[in-house]
Design a protein around this motif. Structure first.
Motif, PDB file in Angstrom:
ATOM      1  N   GLU A 218      24.495  30.661  30.763  1.00  0.00           N
ATOM      2  CA  GLU A 218      24.621  32.006  30.188  1.00  0.00           C
ATOM      3  C   GLU A 218      23.333  32.705  30.072  1.00  0.00           C
ATOM      4  N   HIS A 219      22.784  33.117  31.292  1.00  0.00           N
ATOM      5  CA  HIS A 219      21.353  33.653  31.407  1.00  0.00           C
ATOM      6  C   HIS A 219      21.359  34.264  32.780  1.00  0.00           C
ATOM      7  N   SER A 220      20.262  35.092  33.030  1.00  0.00           N
ATOM      8  CA  SER A 220      19.917  35.378  34.283  1.00  0.00           C
ATOM      9  C   SER A 220      20.162  34.855  35.439  1.00  0.00           C
ATOM     10  N   VAL A 221      20.596  34.953  36.660  1.00  0.00           N
ATOM     11  CA  VAL A 221      20.340  34.176  37.676  1.00  0.00           C
ATOM     12  C   VAL A 221      18.947  33.955  38.272  1.00  0.00           C
TER      13      VAL A 221
ATOM     14  N   SER B 148      19.790  37.383  24.845  1.00  0.00           N
ATOM     15  CA  SER B 148      18.556  36.946  25.626  1.00  0.00           C
ATOM     16  C   SER B 148      19.211  36.348  26.908  1.00  0.00           C
ATOM     17  N   ILE B 149      18.922  37.137  28.112  1.00  0.00           N
ATOM     18  CA  ILE B 149      19.489  36.614  29.416  1.00  0.00           C
ATOM     19  C   ILE B 149      18.094  36.275  30.209  1.00  0.00           C
ATOM     20  N   ASP B 150      17.021  36.262  29.487  1.00  0.00           N
ATOM     21  CA  ASP B 150      15.732  35.715  30.279  1.00  0.00           C
ATOM     22  C   ASP B 150      14.886  34.974  29.531  1.00  0.00           C
ATOM     23  N   ASP B 151      15.200  34.317  28.327  1.00  0.00           N
ATOM     24  CA  ASP B 151      14.466  33.493  27.374  1.00  0.00           C
ATOM     25  C   ASP B 151      14.217  32.026  28.349  1.00  0.00           C
ATOM     26  N   LEU B 152      15.424  31.393  28.867  1.00  0.00           N
ATOM     27  CA  LEU B 152      15.069  30.425  29.826  1.00  0.00           C
ATOM     28  C   LEU B 152      14.109  30.472  30.725  1.00  0.00           C
ATOM     29  N   ALA B 153      14.015  31.723  31.655  1.00  0.00           N
ATOM     30  CA  ALA B 153      13.038  31.914  32.638  1.00  0.00           C
ATOM     31  C   ALA B 153      11.443  32.168  31.817  1.00  0.00           C
TER      32      ALA B 153
ATOM     33  N   ASP C  38      21.319  39.910  37.424  1.00  0.00           N
ATOM     34  CA  ASP C  38      20.135  40.768  37.285  1.00  0.00           C
ATOM     35  C   ASP C  38      20.770  42.268  36.160  1.00  0.00           C
ATOM     36  N   SER C  39      21.066  41.960  35.074  1.00  0.00           N
ATOM     37  CA  SER C  39      21.631  42.672  34.387  1.00  0.00           C
ATOM     38  C   SER C  39      21.239  42.569  32.760  1.00  0.00           C
ATOM     39  N   PHE C  40      21.189  43.597  32.001  1.00  0.00           N
ATOM     40  CA  PHE C  40      21.173  43.267  30.661  1.00  0.00           C
ATOM     41  C   PHE C  40      22.539  43.199  30.040  1.00  0.00           C
TER      42      PHE C  40
END
Lengths: 308, 273
Positions: A248-251, A120-125, A277-279
């Motif tokens: 530890e997540h997308s910028v 998960s690199i987008d869960d916080l967003a 911006d990457s999986f």
């Protein structure tokens, strides 16, 4: 430094909460051994809902339990807990301000072997975009336990982000856990490193390396990135030459994005250590992935140097 | 019994009249899917459900766009004030386009994002049962809504947890927003699907008060599994020009249509002016 596992500490705490409060109920989507909710299920089978591999229904079902006066904890990997169920969290839980606790386990890149679909690199967003959602990002196992305990008492929706692997104990005083204020892990004069979740360790390591170069770095860990403690972060940033947000997540859409908005009026340089911006992808260890995506101490130092 | 039936049939038309007045002239509103639910809503709120207190029965309108008919029923029960009707969907009015529990008394959950209401209803039913509550939970879904996959997850969980305090009602009006259900998407063989998913299935005429009363009594008497009442209905029922018309899913009434609808309903209610 001693280590604890966030999942294990969470599982233990859930069991304690179950003993203390009859209204605590737990929902699981066939990952109970991994999310470590199974101990709760063994002791309280009536309050443990095995929902099958159907996260959307699990989440809506939890909304219904909350409407009936319960305090539900839904569990899955973060990528599914927040992503697969996003619409149910937004519509059934969020718009109704229900006290459902969404626990995203094996968050970030910590499920290193399973690759992009499970990281998960987008869960916080996603979770930060929901009005009223409290987003808890503990840095270690004992803080995770305290966060779960606090979540049960919050009268509204909460997202709790947990890592898969053992982490060093860094949170200063878990007994007096306070999600709404930054935990200053180290004071410093020149730069401020703001972290959430597992990045506290890397930031402290970076601060040590920077000290050897004559750069004094403060480290502030955020137990919750939402509500964001804007005033306190602005005060800590005052007089610093640079602020670097580490996550530890997308910028896009996480700590850095929210932090940059908060610092808009503060004359300070801002940098970001985050996934660009990457999986994710499979690797043989979490550390290997953190290095590959530039989320380690060396890269925090490099970001600081580039700003000074 | 005959008196009760006449009372509820009349109530259904009164709710329709409220819906027409709420939507008014020139404002877009969900007339068709509200009117197909008039008898179902009248029977539940007017007779079957306990509507007050901790042990009240719960009503969740998964097809939340039919909110006007629920608002009419809530006013009928004295839970909300009729003076709110005129402000339907206007800024600051608690009568939102879809039911919102934060804003309006009597709303049990926020519904209207289609496919989500039954999961909520299942959780409620499970939670109420944990507390030993005698309350029953009624969840209304549209037939077009059955295309939403989450519903079928929810139906499976209802059977898995033997939620016999749950009654799902399918408003089988055969029309969805843009076309007849049979043309738009395959949701046929509804009864067989529910039976395969572990439900006790009752098929009934959704505009026949007596049949609906019998259906809800049978549902309450069914133990060990959830019940679905598949209610055969007519979209726009009771308003001749709107019956079976896709165009009246969500549309505005002209002044002429409005007068006509009000006149027809007043005449049936016997208080023509």
């Amino acid at each position: 430094v001693t280590k604890h596992n966030q999942r294990a500490e969470y599982g233990k705490t859930l069991l304690e909460l179950g003993r203390e409060n009859q209204n605590v109920v737990v929902l699981e989507a066939d990952l109970g051994k991994s999310t470590m909710t199974h101990a709760f299920g063994q002791e309280f089978p009536e309050r443990y809902f095995q929902m099958g591999i159907a996260e959307a229904n699990m989440t809506g079902f939890a909304a219904g339990l909350a409407l009936a006066g319960k305090v539900p904890f839904t569990n899955s990997f973060a990528v599914f807990a927040a992503g697969r169920s996003y619409d149910q969290i937004r519509q059934s839980i969020g718009t109704a301000e229900l006290p459902v606790k969404i626990v995203g386990s094996s968050a970030g890149l910590s499920d290193y072997g399973d690759g992009a679909t499970h990281q998960s690199i987008d869960d916080l967003a996603l979770m930060c975009a929901i009005p009223g959602m409290v987003v808890l990002t503990p840095c270690d196992g004992l803080e995770a336990a305290a966060a779960a305990r606090a979540a049960a008492k919050i009268d509204g929706p909460v997202y709790l982000r947990l890592s898969r692997n053992d982490l060093p104990d860094l949170y200063p005083d878990p007994e007096n856990y306070d999600p709404y204020h930054p935990a200053v892990l180290k004071d410093g004069e020149d730069v401020l490193l703001v972290t959430c979740g597992i990045m506290a360790g890397a930031a402290l390591e970076a601060a040590e390396s920077l000290a050897a170069e004559g750069i004094s770095a403060a480290v502030a860990h955020l137990p919750a990135i939402k509500p964001f403690p804007a005033e306190e972060i602005c005060a800590l940033a005052e007089g610093k030459k640079a602020v670097v947000f580490c996550e530890e997540h997308s910028v896009f859409g996480g700590l850095g994005s929210i932090g940059a908005v908060a610092l808009a009026q503060v004359p300070v340089k801002v940098g970001f250590v985050a996934v660009k911006d990457s999986f994710g992808q499979s690797a043989s260890s979490h550390e290997e992935l953190l290095r590959f995506y530039h989320l380690d101490a060396d890269n925090i130092c490099a970001e600081v140097r580039s700003l000074l | 019994m005959q008196e009760k039936i006449a009372r509820l049939a009349r109530l259904a038309d009164r709710l329709r009249l409220d819906v027409v007045e709420m939507i008014g002239v020139g404002k877009v509103g969900h007339l068709g899917g509200s009117c197909s639910l008039a008898e179902i809503t009248a029977v539940l709120y007017g007779e079957v459900m306990c509507t007050q207190g901790e042990q009240r029965d719960r009503f969740l309108l998964s097809k939340g766009h039919a909110a006007p008919i629920q608002y009419a029923a809530l006013a009928e029960c004295g839970i909300i004030d009729r003076s709110l009707f005129a402000g339907l969907k206007t800024l600051g009015n608690p009568l939102q386009g879809h039911p919102d529990r934060r804003k309006l008394a009597g709303i049990e959950g926020n519904t209207g994002s289609l496919g989500q209401g039954v999961s909520m209803a299942c959780g409620m039913a499970a939670g109420l049962r944990l507390d030993g509550s005698p309350a029953r939970v009624y969840a209304v879904v549209g037939d077009g809504e059955l295309a939403e996959g989450q519903l079928w997850e929810a139906f499976m969980s209802a059977a898995r947890y033997r939620l016999d305090n749950l009654c799902v009602i399918v408003d089988r009006n055969h029309l969805q927003a843009t076309a007849p259900t049979a043309e738009l998407f395959s949701i046929e063989n509804i009864s067989a699907k529910f039976a395969a998913f572990g439900f006790h299935v009752i098929e009934t005429d959704g505009h026949n008060v007596e049949s609906l009363l019998a259906a809800f009594a049978e549902a309450a008497a069914t133990k060990g599994k959830p019940t679905v009442v598949i209610a055969e209905t007519v979209k726009g029922k009771g308003i001749p020009f709107a019956e079976n018309q896709v165009g009246f899913h969500n549309s505005a009434l002209t002044a002429e249509q409005y007068e006509q609808a009000v006149a027809v309903l007043r005449e049936r209610l016997g208080d023509a002016q």
